[in-house]
Design an enzyme around this catalytic site. Structure first.
Site, short mmCIF file in Angstrom:
data_model
loop_
_atom_site.label_atom_id
_atom_site.label_comp_id
_atom_site.label_asym_id
_atom_site.label_seq_id
_atom_site.Cartn_x
_atom_site.Cartn_y
_atom_site.Cartn_z
N GLU A 29 0.77 -1.29 0.05
CA GLU A 29 -0.18 0.04 0.19
C GLU A 29 0.99 1.22 0.11
OE1 GLU A 29 -3.27 -0.18 2.93
OE2 GLU A 29 -2.86 -2.04 3.00
N ILE A 73 0.38 2.86 4.72
CA ILE A 73 -0.42 3.33 3.78
C ILE A 73 0.53 4.75 3.23
CG2 ILE A 73 -2.72 3.14 4.84
CD1 ILE A 73 -3.04 5.64 6.05
N ASP A 74 0.12 5.02 2.03
CA ASP A 74 0.94 6.15 1.37
C ASP A 74 1.24 7.51 2.36
OD1 ASP A 74 0.81 4.68 -0.72
OD2 ASP A 74 -0.44 5.92 -2.00
N LYS A 75 2.19 8.30 2.36
CA LYS A 75 2.33 9.30 3.11
C LYS A 75 1.47 10.31 3.05
CE LYS A 75 5.68 13.18 3.40
NZ LYS A 75 7.19 13.65 2.93
#
Length: 340
Positions: A11, A159-161
């Site tokens: 992710e 999860i993405d930044k």
């Protein structure tokens, strides 16, 4: 069962491998190869450095030609010799930082937090400080699980930044191994809310397409016909904004059957409805009215939020389920889009 490396790679933004520090890289741009963007040209000549890393080095004044530091990564590369100064890598062991956390649940075994957009999950080149790991080290002290390694204590998934929402971290090795097993078996309930350009043709559906790293840009992922990793995203259109016959935008709920790097963003973009504000996969601008709404809402990132996380506690067996409301930028944007 997936390996530990596979699990923590799910992710999130693809981590840039560190380059041996304190070195100077010299490259030459010929008249034949001149004329393209500087960052793209240098990344091709110095493949050990990603384009994003080149951009960061330029911003830090570490790229020069004829003794003059270069400041614009988007400028055209002229012919000549370029000097790239790569600083020593940051210490591998992250430091505790007193960063406020929104804690949804915590016991002796694990902690569940609502991560804001803009916070990386763990340190990486370009995001060495201000990460969730730095905050957890301060909040939890020495109680984080060491299974994830020195740089990623307690981290089971990411999860993405620039994606906001719910993340669980392990405080004990037993919880870490149990959570890893749940993620590997896809025995986790996860739902994301996305605000997208346009809308899928069907009001609900499943996107099943393998994902691999792009051959053109190592920081991007792409759908591939052969190879890659199996990826499945189920989506439901919650609301359509604008004309019903030709929607300008939509709100979707996406449920993950697998968790691959950038999975939702890549899958939705493949259907012609990328997340609004996505700087990587958002090919093509949205309608002018949607762009105005994005500016008014203050959206400066992809409109994607990890809104739900449910699982069985790996130690106590308790069923846990957490929900997070839309953050202010996405909530405001949804209101503005509804008025189109």
């Amino acid at each position: 069962m997936a390996s530990e490396a596979d699990l923590i790679a799910e992710e999130d933004d693809a981590a840039e491998p560190s380059v041996a520090g304190g070195q100077t890289i010299l490259v030459s741009v010929t008249a034949e190869t001149a004329g393209e963007r500087l960052d793209k040209t240098l990344a091709a000549l110095a493949p050990e450095l990603s384009r994003a890393r080149i951009q960061a080095l330029i911003a830090d004044g570490r790229v020069s030609r004829a003794g003059a530091a270069l400041a614009d990564a988007s400028a055209k590369a002229g012919p000549g010799d370029y000097r790239i100064e790569v600083p020593p890598p940051a210490p591998a062991e992250p430091q505790a930082e007193d960063i406020p956390l929104t804690v949804l649940f915590e016991d002796a075994h694990l902690i569940v937090v609502d991560k804001p957009a803009g916070m990386a999950v763990h340190p990486a080149p370009g995001s060495e400080r201000g990460t969730l790991v730095n905050a957890l080290l301060h909040h939890c002290g020495d109680s984080l699980s060491g299974v994830g390694g020195v740089a990623r204590p307690g981290i089971v998934h990411r999860i993405d930044k620039e994606t906001s929402g719910i993340v669980v971290a392990a405080k004990t090795d037993a919880a870490h191994k149990g959570l890893s097993a749940l993620f590997a078996a896809h025995d986790i309930e996860r739902a994301y809310v996305a605000l997208v350009r346009g809308a899928p043709p069907a009001r609900s559906g499943t996107i099943e397409a393998a994902i691999a790293r792009s051959t053109n840009d190592r920081k991007k992922m792409a759908i591939v016909k052969t190879g890659g990793r199996h990826a499945v995203t189920h989506y439901l259109v919650d609301e359509v904004f604008g004309p019903e016959a030709k929607p300008l935008a939509a709100r979707l709920t996406c449920r993950l059957e697998t968790g691959r790097t950038h999975q939702i963003r890549v899958h939705l973009a493949s259907k012609g409805c990328p997340c609004l504000g996505d700087p990587v996969y958002g090919s093509g601008p949205p309608a002018e009215s949607v762009r105005r709404a994005m500016v008014e809402a203050g959206l400066g990132r992809q409109a994607l939020h990890a809104a739900l996380l449910g699982f069985r506690h790996p130690v106590t067996g308790e069923t846990l389920r957490f929900e997070s409301p839309l953050p202010a930028d996405m909530a405001r944007l949804a209101v503005l889009l509804a008025a189109l």
